[in-house]
Design a protein around this motif. Structure first.
Motif, PDB file in Angstrom:
ATOM      1  N   LEU A  30       0.764  -1.359   0.055  1.00 44.12           N
ATOM      2  CA  LEU A  30      -0.059  -0.035   0.011  1.00 44.12           C
ATOM      3  C   LEU A  30       0.842   1.284  -0.010  1.00 44.12           C
ATOM      4  CD1 LEU A  30      -2.966  -0.982   2.342  1.00 44.12           C
ATOM      5  CD2 LEU A  30      -3.010  -0.743   0.047  1.00 44.12           C
ATOM      6  N   GLU A  31       1.854   1.230   0.644  1.00 46.04           N
ATOM      7  CA  GLU A  31       2.948   2.490   0.686  1.00 46.04           C
ATOM      8  C   GLU A  31       3.433   2.648  -0.629  1.00 46.04           C
ATOM      9  OE1 GLU A  31       5.494   1.452   3.934  1.00 46.04           O
ATOM     10  OE2 GLU A  31       4.236   2.031   5.256  1.00 46.04           O
ATOM     11  N   ASN A  34       0.689   3.790  -2.802  1.00 48.05           N
ATOM     12  CA  ASN A  34       0.494   5.448  -2.390  1.00 48.05           C
ATOM     13  C   ASN A  34       1.708   6.234  -2.955  1.00 48.05           C
ATOM     14  OD1 ASN A  34      -0.929   7.634  -1.066  1.00 48.05           O
ATOM     15  ND2 ASN A  34       1.172   7.632   0.012  1.00 48.05           N
ATOM     16  N   THR A  37       1.102   6.415  -6.900  1.00 49.23           N
ATOM     17  CA  THR A  37       0.026   7.383  -7.266  1.00 49.23           C
ATOM     18  C   THR A  37       0.265   8.850  -6.804  1.00 49.23           C
ATOM     19  OG1 THR A  37      -1.567   5.358  -6.460  1.00 49.23           O
ATOM     20  CG2 THR A  37      -2.508   7.814  -6.611  1.00 49.23           C
TER      21      THR A  37
END
Length: 66
Positions: A30-31, A34, A37
């Motif tokens: 997820l990091e 992120n 993104t």
């Protein structure tokens, strides 16, 4: 049925040992997602803004039909 507290504690520890690495991997993924993104948005702010407007318009159209 008699539950041995030590067996219960051992089972909980075993589950924790199996789940924690998966949680850590999911957090790292997820990091990374992120960071990619944010990088994409910074490199392409206009495209992202147009995409957000388009998605908002579509959601608005769908919501207004109800």
């Amino acid at each position: 049925m008699n539950i041995n507290p030590q067996q219960l504690q051992d089972k909980a520890r075993q589950i924790q040992d199996n789940v924690l690495p998966q949680i850590d991997e999911a957090r790292r993924n997820l990091e990374d997602l992120n960071a990619r993104t944010v990088s994409f948005i910074r490199a392409n702010p206009g495209t992202c803004l147009l995409g957000a407007v388009a998605v908002g318009f579509i959601i608005g159209r769908i919501a207004s039909r109800r």
